[in-house]
Scaffold this motif. Sequence first.
Motif, PDB file in Angstrom:
ATOM      1  N   UNK A 201     -43.324  46.669  18.154  1.00  0.00           N
ATOM      2  CA  UNK A 201     -42.501  45.956  17.183  1.00  0.00           C
ATOM      3  C   UNK A 201     -43.105  46.090  15.788  1.00  0.00           C
ATOM      4  N   UNK A 202     -44.366  46.495  15.722  1.00  0.00           N
ATOM      5  CA  UNK A 202     -45.085  46.534  14.444  1.00  0.00           C
ATOM      6  C   UNK A 202     -44.721  47.783  13.668  1.00  0.00           C
ATOM      7  N   UNK A 203     -43.976  47.596  12.598  1.00  0.00           N
ATOM      8  CA  UNK A 203     -43.621  48.726  11.758  1.00  0.00           C
ATOM      9  C   UNK A 203     -44.853  49.298  11.073  1.00  0.00           C
ATOM     10  N   UNK A 204     -45.845  48.439  10.804  1.00  0.00           N
ATOM     11  CA  UNK A 204     -47.081  48.908  10.187  1.00  0.00           C
ATOM     12  C   UNK A 204     -47.807  49.877  11.111  1.00  0.00           C
ATOM     13  N   UNK A 205     -47.902  49.531  12.397  1.00  0.00           N
ATOM     14  CA  UNK A 205     -48.582  50.407  13.356  1.00  0.00           C
ATOM     15  C   UNK A 205     -47.854  51.737  13.494  1.00  0.00           C
ATOM     16  N   UNK A 233     -34.738  54.028   5.303  1.00  0.00           N
ATOM     17  CA  UNK A 233     -33.402  53.555   5.672  1.00  0.00           C
ATOM     18  C   UNK A 233     -33.497  52.108   6.153  1.00  0.00           C
ATOM     19  N   UNK A 234     -33.584  51.193   5.217  1.00  0.00           N
ATOM     20  CA  UNK A 234     -33.751  49.784   5.575  1.00  0.00           C
ATOM     21  C   UNK A 234     -32.536  49.231   6.304  1.00  0.00           C
ATOM     22  N   UNK A 235     -31.328  49.767   6.000  1.00  0.00           N
ATOM     23  CA  UNK A 235     -30.123  49.275   6.671  1.00  0.00           C
ATOM     24  C   UNK A 235     -30.140  49.636   8.158  1.00  0.00           C
ATOM     25  N   UNK A 236     -30.642  50.827   8.477  1.00  0.00           N
ATOM     26  CA  UNK A 236     -30.732  51.238   9.875  1.00  0.00           C
ATOM     27  C   UNK A 236     -31.725  50.358  10.621  1.00  0.00           C
ATOM     28  N   UNK A 237     -32.857  50.077   9.986  1.00  0.00           N
ATOM     29  CA  UNK A 237     -33.844  49.194  10.610  1.00  0.00           C
ATOM     30  C   UNK A 237     -33.256  47.802  10.831  1.00  0.00           C
ATOM     31  N   UNK A 238     -32.538  47.324   9.840  1.00  0.00           N
ATOM     32  CA  UNK A 238     -31.927  45.991   9.943  1.00  0.00           C
ATOM     33  C   UNK A 238     -30.945  45.948  11.114  1.00  0.00           C
ATOM     34  N   UNK A 239     -30.210  47.029  11.324  1.00  0.00           N
ATOM     35  CA  UNK A 239     -29.256  47.094  12.436  1.00  0.00           C
ATOM     36  C   UNK A 239     -29.975  46.957  13.765  1.00  0.00           C
ATOM     37  N   UNK A 245     -42.062  48.048   6.850  1.00  0.00           N
ATOM     38  CA  UNK A 245     -43.447  47.569   6.872  1.00  0.00           C
ATOM     39  C   UNK A 245     -43.682  46.590   5.723  1.00  0.00           C
ATOM     40  N   UNK A 246     -44.511  45.579   5.956  1.00  0.00           N
ATOM     41  CA  UNK A 246     -44.735  44.556   4.932  1.00  0.00           C
ATOM     42  C   UNK A 246     -45.228  45.153   3.620  1.00  0.00           C
ATOM     43  N   UNK A 247     -46.076  46.170   3.707  1.00  0.00           N
ATOM     44  CA  UNK A 247     -46.599  46.765   2.481  1.00  0.00           C
ATOM     45  C   UNK A 247     -45.488  47.446   1.688  1.00  0.00           C
ATOM     46  N   UNK A 248     -44.497  48.016   2.395  1.00  0.00           N
ATOM     47  CA  UNK A 248     -43.362  48.629   1.709  1.00  0.00           C
ATOM     48  C   UNK A 248     -42.548  47.567   0.985  1.00  0.00           C
ATOM     49  N   UNK A 249     -42.383  46.405   1.618  1.00  0.00           N
ATOM     50  CA  UNK A 249     -41.675  45.304   0.968  1.00  0.00           C
ATOM     51  C   UNK A 249     -42.418  44.842  -0.279  1.00  0.00           C
ATOM     52  N   UNK A 250     -43.749  44.806  -0.214  1.00  0.00           N
ATOM     53  CA  UNK A 250     -44.553  44.406  -1.374  1.00  0.00           C
ATOM     54  C   UNK A 250     -44.371  45.408  -2.515  1.00  0.00           C
ATOM     55  N   UNK A 251     -44.424  46.707  -2.183  1.00  0.00           N
ATOM     56  CA  UNK A 251     -44.240  47.746  -3.202  1.00  0.00           C
ATOM     57  C   UNK A 251     -42.865  47.623  -3.856  1.00  0.00           C
ATOM     58  N   UNK A 252     -41.841  47.364  -3.053  1.00  0.00           N
ATOM     59  CA  UNK A 252     -40.494  47.189  -3.606  1.00  0.00           C
ATOM     60  C   UNK A 252     -40.432  46.008  -4.552  1.00  0.00           C
ATOM     61  N   UNK A 253     -41.115  44.924  -4.218  1.00  0.00           N
ATOM     62  CA  UNK A 253     -41.148  43.742  -5.093  1.00  0.00           C
ATOM     63  C   UNK A 253     -41.869  44.052  -6.403  1.00  0.00           C
ATOM     64  N   UNK A 265     -43.795  54.510   0.235  1.00  0.00           N
ATOM     65  CA  UNK A 265     -45.125  54.038   0.617  1.00  0.00           C
ATOM     66  C   UNK A 265     -44.970  53.126   1.820  1.00  0.00           C
ATOM     67  N   UNK A 266     -45.684  53.483   2.918  1.00  0.00           N
ATOM     68  CA  UNK A 266     -45.519  52.740   4.168  1.00  0.00           C
ATOM     69  C   UNK A 266     -46.833  52.231   4.741  1.00  0.00           C
TER      70      UNK A 266
END
Length: 283
Positions: A201-205, A233-239, A245-253, A265-266
């Motif tokens: 389940x860990x996108x980071x791993x 493809x965040x929409x595909x992951x959301x589906x 990955x959390x770090x990707x979310x941080x970079x986007x912010x 960056x992942x």
Amino acid sequence: MIELRNISYSYTANSSENTVAVKNVNLKIDKGEFIGIAGHTGSGKTTVAQILAGLVTPTEGSILIDGEEISDSKAAARKLRSRVGIVFQYPEHQLFEETVYRDIAFGPKNKGMSESEIDECVRKSAELVHLKEEYFEKSPFDLSGGQKRRVAIAGVIATKPSVLILDEPAAGLDPVGRERLLSELHRIRREQGTTIILISHSMEDLARNAERIVLLNKGEKLTDAPAGEIFTNSQLLKKCGLQLPEITQVINMLNQAGMALPENIFTVEDACRAIQKYMEVEK
């Protein structure tokens, strides 16, 4: 090496209803790959792993090994079990012998190896997962969670599988234990030429380790693509009920706040390099 074609599997939920766990899944696995399989709970990840390991016979579809279709389901299961090793999410369920040594030796012994061959397999497998000989005469049930995982993995690789499947192997481990375990998987792959399939389940791993990722949703395969494509493809992951990955979310912010960092960056390591480079340019 192993190919699943239009594989489906249904189980009987009650006396009158069949539930489809996997539907029309196609998957090809080649030697030496590091593959991730991801999806929400109930997506079919574990069922696909059990089919690959010869533990579950598909309801429909065909299995090819080295390009040859194995039509007899029992023969296919035997061939898969001889090639594929699986470590389940809770390794204590796989440990049953009185000592660590005997647990690791169980598989080679069942294959009819000589005592010297068994001893060599045990010691080599233990060394691959950084399990010291001082643990050999201890009960596996007296070990920590991380050590139990090492014993379980050593017991599987002692049988010399071509493919090693691990279902959430880092679950419950602290960051140091997680890093050590995943590093050991790369070492096994590098030194043994073993194909690694990581279910997580860990996108980071998955971002840090898998070369390609198979996304499952409600028993169906949505995509099978390089990790970089999956995480853009965040929409595909959301589906699939997953997140970036959390770090990707941080970079986007940070980019939304005005920084100009690369979007692909992942991993934490890539993020640190990108931020350092950005700060040097800004000076």
